[in-house]
Design a protein around this motif. Structure first.
Motif, PDB file in Angstrom:
ATOM      1  N   ILE A   9       0.866  -1.176   0.000  1.00 30.27           N
ATOM      2  CA  ILE A   9       0.000   0.000   0.000  1.00 30.27           C
ATOM      3  C   ILE A   9       0.907   1.232   0.000  1.00 30.27           C
ATOM      4  CG2 ILE A   9      -1.793   1.279   1.236  1.00 30.27           C
ATOM      5  CD1 ILE A   9      -2.547  -1.460   2.572  1.00 30.27           C
ATOM      6  N   ARG A  11       1.035   5.409  -0.545  1.00 30.42           N
ATOM      7  CA  ARG A  11       0.288   6.671  -0.619  1.00 30.42           C
ATOM      8  C   ARG A  11       1.292   7.801  -0.496  1.00 30.42           C
ATOM      9  NH1 ARG A  11      -4.242   7.786   3.850  1.00 30.42           N
ATOM     10  NH2 ARG A  11      -2.427   8.137   5.153  1.00 30.42           N
ATOM     11  N   ASP A  92      -5.102  -0.835  -2.309  1.00 31.38           N
ATOM     12  CA  ASP A  92      -5.479   0.536  -1.959  1.00 31.38           C
ATOM     13  C   ASP A  92      -6.335   0.470  -0.701  1.00 31.38           C
ATOM     14  OD1 ASP A  92      -4.377   2.059  -4.161  1.00 31.38           O
ATOM     15  OD2 ASP A  92      -5.915   1.138  -5.420  1.00 31.38           O
TER      16      ASP A  92
END
Length: 149
Positions: A9, A11, A92
């Motif tokens: 993941i 970000r 996500d």
């Protein structure tokens, strides 16, 4: 042999990891873990993420697979019996989800963190091969990494 699934993941150029501490130096892992009998890989990964990062994830494409045969690596004196096959998936966070520590994480899990992707080589992240893999051009990334740590 144990089968496990892990979530990659990312970000804002940061990788979400679990923080693990105990009677050993702190280290980081991607969220995820063992697949239970009767669970497919996606269901097991979603369950493990709920336990370790307290939120739902959307499981995407397979990133890579690796074997971890402990007898061949630096922790052989502690777990030489272990053999785990891990599948890493791009994931996500579900809309509106924000990772948080839960009481259902692994025994040694003490937190979660976002680590800068460009600094992973300097962190105690396992498997070490993940930092190299993420730094490799996407077109050159292998799907099977072999017996690596």
């Amino acid at each position: 042999m144990r089968v496990a699934n892990k979530a990659i993941i990312v970000r804002d150029e940061h990788l979400l990891v679990t923080v693990n501490s105990g009677d050993f130096p702190t280290f980081y892992l991607c969220p995820g873990g063992g697949q239970d009998h009767g669970e497919d890989a996606y269901a097991g990964l979603r369950r493990e993420c709920r336990e370790e990062i307290g939120c739902e994830v959307l499981v995407g494409e397979l990133a890579f697979v690796r074997d971890y045969i402990a007898a061949d690596h630096e922790f052989a004196d502690q777990d030489a019996w272990a053999h785990q096959r891990e599948a890493y998936f791009f994931c996500d966070l579900a809309p509106g989800a924000e990772p948080r520590m839960t009481d259902a994480g692994d025994l040694w899990q003490t937190g979660i963190a976002w680590l800068p992707v460009d600094g992973l080589h300097d962190q105690p992240l396992w498997p070490r091969a993940l930092a190299r893999w993420l730094a490799t051009a996407e077109a050159d990334r292998p799907r099977y990494l072999g017996n690596v740590n």
